[in-house]
Design an enzyme around this catalytic site. Structure first.
Site, PDB file in Angstrom:
ATOM      1  N   VAL A  97     -17.737  -3.610  23.980  1.00 60.50           N
ATOM      2  CA  VAL A  97     -18.837  -2.730  23.778  1.00 60.50           C
ATOM      3  C   VAL A  97     -20.138  -3.703  23.983  1.00 60.50           C
ATOM      4  O   VAL A  97     -20.090  -4.800  23.276  1.00 60.50           O
ATOM      5  CB  VAL A  97     -18.962  -1.951  22.659  1.00 60.50           C
ATOM      6  CG1 VAL A  97     -20.329  -1.238  22.288  1.00 60.50           C
ATOM      7  CG2 VAL A  97     -17.715  -0.915  22.476  1.00 60.50           C
ATOM      8  N   HIS A  99      21.132  12.863   1.437  1.00 66.80           N
ATOM      9  CA  HIS A  99      20.988  13.410   2.828  1.00 66.80           C
ATOM     10  C   HIS A  99      20.490  15.007   2.376  1.00 66.80           C
ATOM     11  O   HIS A  99      21.113  15.561   1.403  1.00 66.80           O
ATOM     12  CB  HIS A  99      22.303  13.502   3.364  1.00 66.80           C
ATOM     13  CG  HIS A  99      22.373  14.357   4.488  1.00 66.80           C
ATOM     14  ND1 HIS A  99      21.917  14.098   5.800  1.00 66.80           N
ATOM     15  CD2 HIS A  99      22.969  15.659   4.664  1.00 66.80           C
ATOM     16  CE1 HIS A  99      22.019  14.845   6.726  1.00 66.80           C
ATOM     17  NE2 HIS A  99      22.688  16.044   6.210  1.00 66.80           N
ATOM     18  N   GLU A 111     -20.949  -1.781 -12.958  1.00 69.96           N
ATOM     19  CA  GLU A 111     -20.917  -0.933 -11.655  1.00 69.96           C
ATOM     20  C   GLU A 111     -22.409  -0.414 -11.274  1.00 69.96           C
ATOM     21  O   GLU A 111     -23.049   0.016 -12.163  1.00 69.96           O
ATOM     22  CB  GLU A 111     -20.013   0.165 -11.776  1.00 69.96           C
ATOM     23  CG  GLU A 111     -20.005   1.140 -10.675  1.00 69.96           C
ATOM     24  CD  GLU A 111     -19.658   0.532  -9.248  1.00 69.96           C
ATOM     25  OE1 GLU A 111     -20.417   0.543  -8.365  1.00 69.96           O
ATOM     26  OE2 GLU A 111     -18.465  -0.240  -9.203  1.00 69.96           O
ATOM     27  N   GLY A 144     -13.651   0.687  17.829  1.00 71.26           N
ATOM     28  CA  GLY A 144     -12.567   0.002  16.785  1.00 71.26           C
ATOM     29  C   GLY A 144     -11.188   0.718  16.808  1.00 71.26           C
ATOM     30  O   GLY A 144     -11.312   1.958  16.269  1.00 71.26           O
TER      31      GLY A 144
END
Length: 467
Positions: free
Chosen positions: A238, A445, A33, A181
């Site tokens: 755009v 319910h 990483e 977007g």
């Protein structure tokens, strides 16, 4: 030289899950990483921090507009953005440390640095101080994810013209935020600042928002967000974004071909994401990319180099954390000689606005284009007792079934807790349930999930009980 059975490059939801599953299956595993913390985009600057801010802003929205209906009287609430961002950082810190714990627990060797191929079986790790080391690996899994896309004429200064990364750590609430977007990321982050008091305008090239989802969801979400105060400029292209001090101007052409302008103090560019392959040294390993810069893989997620695999945002398909995780498990189990599978049609998509939006399977538009004879069941959330009790009346459940066999082909929903309820639809469809199967199942319910049963009743041709 250190030697490993499997080396994973990237520690996002694809990479760290792949590493864990490999370790569980007995492989000596390493993960590389480049950033100081584990978790990739999702945990650091994506899924987790955006949900933290969405939750904080939702609490503020409720305190400002909804608590009084519940008999909770509060003097004018104020939004403390700095505290919200601090809380977001705390959530991220806890989550990324959790990934580090899992690496230690599973005895996975973690290297911090930039991983790049020297050849198909050797990976170089270049550390922040400039030093490097090379490890040898039998198999490699590329899980480097994606980064925000941009339009070629936009200069992202990351101060006023920003991406989703900067939107997660603003120092002030924008007065006027322009979002370029109308996809998932733009609408989620737009919702955060809309709730906190920003005037938000979404400029979208397509003629609808969330264009990849069922058309009925797009229409309903557009209606609901407009009601909340969000503005939309659809079918608008755009052409320029210019900053002048603390002001930003967006120039575009509307569907009539007329030039229009929008001004704000911040512009969020949210036009998708692109695979991150820079610096990987793929050419040294001989790994091929496709025409869109993604790593080419076969149905086993294997590249053209037999011992190198790729998963997640860096390959074709939806850029979703849970898709990457499933692919990480698939590769690990294949390496162990197992025969896992992924049904890509049944990977759900979710938008974490409020109400939430979720869908799985084929959309009505897709099925009609394929010439499939279908029947559609709908049920409005406002017809539920649970919705009236909570005040979450917007949205509906839509179930699409095969006209002849009654097999459920798609489930699409917008409403409270849709992100959680979609799992029930995935389960049903994995077992190829019919609409009648779902309609005959008992649903507790009062719950939001009752709407799934009622929509299934409608899809079978029977009349829904509560509508």
């Amino acid at each position: 030289m250190s030697q490993f059975d499997v080396t994973v490059i990237g520690s996002g939801p694809g990479g760290y899950v792949a590493a864990i599953r490999c370790a569980q299956l007995g492989f000596k595993t390493a993960i590389i990483e480049k950033y100081p913390t584990m978790g990739g985009t999702c945990l650091n600057v994506g899924c987790i921090p955006s949900k933290a801010l969405l939750d904080s802003s939702e609490h503020f929205e409720n305190a400002k507009h909804n608590f009084a209906n519940h008999g909770i009287i509060i003097d004018e609430p104020k939004a403390d953005l700095a505290r919200m961002v601090a809380r977001k950082n705390e959530v991220v810190d806890q989550t990324t440390k959790g990934i580090q714990f899992l690496m230690d627990k599973n005895k996975i060797t973690v290297f911090q640095g930039v991983g790049s191929f020297e050849d198909a079986t050797h990976v170089k790790i270049t550390k922040e101080d400039g030093s490097s080391e090379v490890i040898e690996t039998k198999y490699a899994i590329i899980a480097t994810g994606s980064k925000p896309s941009n339009l070629p004429f936009i200069n992202l200064d990351k101060e006023r013209i920003i991406t989703s990364t900067e939107a997660l750590k603003l120092k002030e609430i924008p007065k006027k935020l322009i979002v370029i977007g109308g996809g998932v990321i733009g609408l989620e982050l737009g919702s955060v600042y809309l709730r906190l008091g920003s005037e938000v305008t979404v400029v979208e090239f397509m003629d609808k928002i969330i264009p990849g989802m069922d058309g009925a969801l797009s229409k309903e979400l557009n209606k609901v967000l407009r009601k909340q105060g969000m503005k939309f400029e659809l079918s608008t292209a755009v052409s320029a974004v210019e900053r002048n001090g603390d002001s930003v101007k967006v120039t575009a052409k509307n569907k009539k071909g007329e030039e229009v302008t929008f001004e704000g103090d911040y512009v969020l560019v949210s036009v998708g994401r692109k695979p991150y392959t820079e610096g990987l040294g793929l050419e040294k390993a001989g790994v091929d990319l496709d025409e869109r810069g993604r790593v080419k893989v076969n149905e086993h997620l294997q590249t053209n180099v037999s011992n190198i695999y790729a998963i997640g945002d860096v390959i074709q398909g939806a850029m979703l954390a849970h898709k990457a995780s499933e692919e990480g498990v698939l590769v690990a189990e294949q390496l162990a000689g197992q025969k896992p599978h992924i049904n890509y049609n049944l990977i759900p998509g979710v938008v974490y606005t409020w109400p939430e939006v979720a869908g799985v399977g084929k959309t009505e538009e897709q099925l009609k284009a394929e010439g499939v004879a279908i029947k559609v069941g709908n049920f409005p959330m406002r017809a539920l007792g649970r919705s009236r009790a909570s005040g979450d009346l917007d949205g509906f459940i839509k179930i699409i079934a095969d006209e002849k066999t009654d097999e459920v082909l798609g489930v699409h929903m917008i409403g409270a807790r849709a992100a959680d309820m979609i799992a029930a639809a995935v389960t049903a469809m994995e077992f190829r349930a019919s609409a009648e199967d779902i309609a005959r199942m008992s649903h507790a319910h009062p719950t939001f999930a009752e709407a799934i049963k009622e929509a299934a009743l409608d899809a079978t041709g029977k009349i829904a009980i509560h509508f």
